[in-house]
Design a protein around this motif. Structure first.
Motif, PDB file in Angstrom:
ATOM      1  N   ILE A 118      41.428  46.052  39.039  1.00 14.07           N
ATOM      2  CA  ILE A 118      41.147  45.217  39.043  1.00 14.07           C
ATOM      3  C   ILE A 118      42.259  44.046  39.853  1.00 14.07           C
ATOM      4  N   ARG A 119      41.329  43.116  39.997  1.00 19.54           N
ATOM      5  CA  ARG A 119      42.467  41.939  40.380  1.00 19.54           C
ATOM      6  C   ARG A 119      42.872  40.764  39.439  1.00 19.54           C
ATOM      7  N   GLN A 120      43.582  39.753  39.514  1.00 19.96           N
ATOM      8  CA  GLN A 120      44.068  39.171  38.003  1.00 19.96           C
ATOM      9  C   GLN A 120      42.900  38.727  37.658  1.00 19.96           C
ATOM     10  N   ASN A 121      41.841  38.846  38.226  1.00 24.92           N
ATOM     11  CA  ASN A 121      40.572  37.881  37.291  1.00 24.92           C
ATOM     12  C   ASN A 121      39.665  38.613  36.938  1.00 24.92           C
ATOM     13  N   GLY A 122      40.120  39.618  37.144  1.00 22.56           N
ATOM     14  CA  GLY A 122      39.887  41.095  36.402  1.00 22.56           C
ATOM     15  C   GLY A 122      38.149  41.161  37.477  1.00 22.56           C
ATOM     16  N   ALA A 123      37.880  40.759  38.361  1.00 24.07           N
ATOM     17  CA  ALA A 123      36.875  41.634  39.733  1.00 24.07           C
ATOM     18  C   ALA A 123      37.866  42.214  39.799  1.00 24.07           C
ATOM     19  N   VAL A 124      36.693  43.657  39.998  1.00 27.08           N
ATOM     20  CA  VAL A 124      36.818  44.869  41.052  1.00 27.08           C
ATOM     21  C   VAL A 124      37.045  45.261  42.220  1.00 27.08           C
ATOM     22  N   ILE A 125      38.037  46.050  42.347  1.00 31.26           N
ATOM     23  CA  ILE A 125      39.078  46.112  43.575  1.00 31.26           C
ATOM     24  C   ILE A 125      37.767  47.343  43.889  1.00 31.26           C
ATOM     25  N   THR A 126      37.866  48.614  43.362  1.00 30.52           N
ATOM     26  CA  THR A 126      37.241  49.596  43.390  1.00 30.52           C
ATOM     27  C   THR A 126      37.197  50.204  42.010  1.00 30.52           C
ATOM     28  N   ASN A 127      36.084  51.031  41.715  1.00 19.25           N
ATOM     29  CA  ASN A 127      35.819  52.060  40.202  1.00 19.25           C
ATOM     30  C   ASN A 127      35.455  52.721  41.246  1.00 19.25           C
ATOM     31  N   LYS A 128      36.189  53.414  41.565  1.00 15.31           N
ATOM     32  CA  LYS A 128      36.612  55.115  41.982  1.00 15.31           C
ATOM     33  C   LYS A 128      37.830  54.949  42.877  1.00 15.31           C
ATOM     34  N   GLY A 129      38.825  54.729  41.936  1.00 16.53           N
ATOM     35  CA  GLY A 129      40.189  54.789  42.113  1.00 16.53           C
ATOM     36  C   GLY A 129      39.996  55.755  41.264  1.00 16.53           C
ATOM     37  N   ARG A 130      39.446  56.931  40.869  1.00 15.93           N
ATOM     38  CA  ARG A 130      39.993  58.914  40.457  1.00 15.93           C
ATOM     39  C   ARG A 130      39.939  59.212  41.323  1.00 15.93           C
ATOM     40  N   LYS A 131      38.745  59.050  42.554  1.00  9.14           N
ATOM     41  CA  LYS A 131      38.767  59.890  43.619  1.00  9.14           C
ATOM     42  C   LYS A 131      39.299  59.582  44.626  1.00  9.14           C
ATOM     43  N   GLN A 132      39.885  58.167  45.251  1.00  8.44           N
ATOM     44  CA  GLN A 132      40.596  57.702  45.683  1.00  8.44           C
ATOM     45  C   GLN A 132      41.737  58.114  45.288  1.00  8.44           C
ATOM     46  N   ILE A 133      42.609  58.801  44.263  1.00  5.14           N
ATOM     47  CA  ILE A 133      43.779  59.117  44.174  1.00  5.14           C
ATOM     48  C   ILE A 133      44.071  60.444  44.473  1.00  5.14           C
ATOM     49  N   ARG A 134      42.465  61.275  44.086  1.00  9.05           N
ATOM     50  CA  ARG A 134      42.597  62.700  44.631  1.00  9.05           C
ATOM     51  C   ARG A 134      42.442  62.895  45.556  1.00  9.05           C
ATOM     52  N   GLU A 135      41.433  61.655  47.266  1.00  9.73           N
ATOM     53  CA  GLU A 135      41.560  61.830  48.321  1.00  9.73           C
ATOM     54  C   GLU A 135      43.009  61.747  49.384  1.00  9.73           C
ATOM     55  N   ARG A 136      43.150  60.491  48.601  1.00 10.08           N
ATOM     56  CA  ARG A 136      43.799  59.612  49.604  1.00 10.08           C
ATOM     57  C   ARG A 136      45.417  59.145  49.454  1.00 10.08           C
ATOM     58  N   GLY A 137      45.822  59.736  47.727  1.00  9.18           N
ATOM     59  CA  GLY A 137      46.859  59.514  46.958  1.00  9.18           C
ATOM     60  C   GLY A 137      47.517  58.594  47.109  1.00  9.18           C
TER      61      GLY A 137
END
Length: 156
Positions: A118-137
């Motif tokens: 999330i951004r500082q205001n709470g808006a979502v940057i991504t709700n797929k952080g787990r998938k992104q870390i697994r795929e892109r490190g």
């Protein structure tokens, strides 16, 4: 971070209490919804720990990144056991803070583990952080920083 965790206290796995606003200011924040009794959580947490360690603890210039664990464990004891066993040196919302449930609703958490960046205001940057870390490190972090719109001086 005032919109999401302002005025809240967070804890470390050692039990130290910190003020959320001070700890999270000018950082990309990832809310980590997980539980120690959940096999996928136990599988992903060491990967998140390595990701966090490389970005924050071992980096020559620590990245502006923080993880806040939002427990789905059945008790405070389960939460602390999970934190001590597998977690990195990130922060957690205390188990007895009812705000955990509000965050699950706000970010529409229907399954765990879930990593919501999330951004500082709470808006979502991504709700797929787990998938992104697994795929892109570590490469996914630069995208998060750019999407956060608050960091001019970080270059990964």
């Amino acid at each position: 971070m005032v919109d999401v965790l302002g005025g809240r206290r967070l804890v470390t796995r050692e039990g130290t209490v910190v003020e959320a606003e001070a700890a999270l200011q000018n950082k990309v924040v990832a809310l980590y919804f997980a539980a120690g009794r959940c096999s996928p959580s136990r599988d992903f947490t060491p990967l998140l720990c390595d990701f966090y360690t490389e970005l924050v603890s071992e980096a020559r210039r620590p990245a502006p990144f923080e993880v806040v664990f939002v427990s789905a464990d059945g008790s405070a004891e389960e939460m602390l056991d999970f934190m001590r066993e597998l977690h990195g040196s990130w922060l957690a919302l205390p188990f007895h803070d009812p705000y955990r449930h509000e965050l699950k609703k706000r970010y529409e958490i229907t399954a765990i583990p879930k990593l919501v960046v999330i951004r500082q205001n709470g808006a979502v940057i991504t709700n797929k952080g787990r998938k992104q870390i697994r795929e892109r490190g570590l490469a996914c972090f630069q995208n998060w920083v750019e999407a956060a719109d608050v960091f001019q001086n970080f270059s990964g």
